[in-house]
Design a protein around this motif. Structure first.
Motif, PDB file in Angstrom:
ATOM      1  N   ASP A   1     -11.279  -2.675  -2.182  1.00  0.00           N
ATOM      2  CA  ASP A   1     -11.874  -2.280  -3.098  1.00  0.00           C
ATOM      3  C   ASP A   1     -11.065  -2.071  -4.185  1.00  0.00           C
ATOM      4  O   ASP A   1     -11.572  -1.596  -5.282  1.00  0.00           O
ATOM      5  N   ALA A   2      -9.753  -2.255  -4.235  1.00  0.00           N
ATOM      6  CA  ALA A   2      -8.751  -1.543  -5.300  1.00  0.00           C
ATOM      7  C   ALA A   2      -9.078  -2.265  -6.673  1.00  0.00           C
ATOM      8  O   ALA A   2      -9.302  -3.553  -6.538  1.00  0.00           O
TER       9      ALA A   2
ATOM     10  N   MET B   1      -7.657   2.892  -5.358  1.00  0.00           N
ATOM     11  CA  MET B   1      -8.522   2.767  -4.211  1.00  0.00           C
ATOM     12  C   MET B   1      -9.787   3.859  -4.665  1.00  0.00           C
ATOM     13  O   MET B   1      -9.446   4.933  -4.672  1.00  0.00           O
TER      14      MET B   1
ATOM     15  N   HIS C   1      -8.076   4.652   1.527  1.00  0.00           N
ATOM     16  CA  HIS C   1      -7.328   3.477   2.265  1.00  0.00           C
ATOM     17  C   HIS C   1      -8.232   2.117   2.037  1.00  0.00           C
ATOM     18  O   HIS C   1      -7.861   1.284   2.815  1.00  0.00           O
TER      19      HIS C   1
ATOM     20  N   VAL D   1      -8.244  -0.614   0.326  1.00  0.00           N
ATOM     21  CA  VAL D   1      -7.250  -1.613  -0.148  1.00  0.00           C
ATOM     22  C   VAL D   1      -8.047  -2.943  -0.812  1.00  0.00           C
ATOM     23  O   VAL D   1      -7.919  -3.236  -1.712  1.00  0.00           O
TER      24      VAL D   1
ATOM     25  N   HIS E   1       0.865  -1.260   0.048  1.00  0.00           N
ATOM     26  CA  HIS E   1       0.082   0.057   0.053  1.00  0.00           C
ATOM     27  C   HIS E   1       1.088   1.429  -0.202  1.00  0.00           C
ATOM     28  O   HIS E   1       1.547   1.259   0.990  1.00  0.00           O
TER      29      HIS E   1
END
Length: 217
Positions: free
Chosen positions: A146-147, A138, A142, A144, A35
């Motif tokens: 659902d990226a 994203m 933040h 992650v 990330h």
């Protein structure tokens, strides 16, 4: 300092690249799930803009944080003749409070990415790292889980090696030599120099998969 080259490859050929790298490197691959926060300085930190990248390694049992600042590239006639980019880099391990700290001193979040893929770390004259990743954005801050892919169907290949003022020529030669083994699948060049997809990639990938039985570990 570090020496670096980059290139792109179609996702459908990544398995073949992995097979080739396994044979060349002779080491197991490492999983990459990072990330990345790109932070830029606010006006209170001076008139010269500053950018740092905060990296959270999610592939570890306990997420590990690193702050990384990439400085300027080496300049001059000698640098232009090199096939790789030589640039200054400062990197340090930090605590999980680092993001809060950078916000407090005046940095602002510019963007964030989730990078997913694999890396091979090995020694060939010098320590070399080959990283193959897809960049994902994203939809919410933040988020992650659902990226979604930023460049669907395309992955970034990056080769880096640490260097110093007295050995960058040796490191450059080692990286350039290794890149030649990957030429049928992709072309690597200095960051920012777009070379696109290699026309021979499909045939090379098919040959690698056929000879190996299509077994990437």
């Amino acid at each position: 300092m570090e020496c670096v080259v980059q290139g792109i490859i179609e996702t459908q050929h990544v398995e073949a690249l992995q097979i080739l790298l396994q044979g060349l490197c002779g080491v197991p691959k490492d999983r990459v799930r990072v990330h990345e926060f790109c932070l830029k300085s606010g006006p209170n930190l001076g008139v010269v803009p500053s950018e740092v990248r905060l990296l959270c390694d999610l592939a570890q049992p306990t997420p590990a944080w690193t702050v990384r600042h990439v400085g300027g590239a080496m300049r001059g006639a000698g640098a232009e003749q090199l096939s790789v980019l030589v640039r200054s880099v400062v990197e340090s391990k930090v605590s999980s409070n680092a993001l809060r700290f950078f916000y407090a001193v005046g940095y602002k979040l510019d963007h964030e990415l989730l990078k997913i893929g694999f890396a091979f770390r090995f020694h060939r004259v010098v320590p070399i790292t080959v990283t193959v990743t897809s960049a994902n954005r994203m939809p919410k801050l933040h988020a992650v889980d659902d990226a979604v892919p930023l460049t669907p169907g395309i992955q970034l290949v990056e080769i880096t090696a640490p260097a110093a003022g007295d050995n960058y020529n040796e490191v450059t030669a080692a990286v350039s030599s290794f890149c030649e083994y990957l030429v049928p699948l992709l072309h690597l060049s200095k960051p920012g120099v777009s070379t696109g997809i290699v026309p021979t990639a499909a045939a090379a990938a098919s040959s690698l998969l056929s000879n190996s039985g299509g077994k990437a570990i």
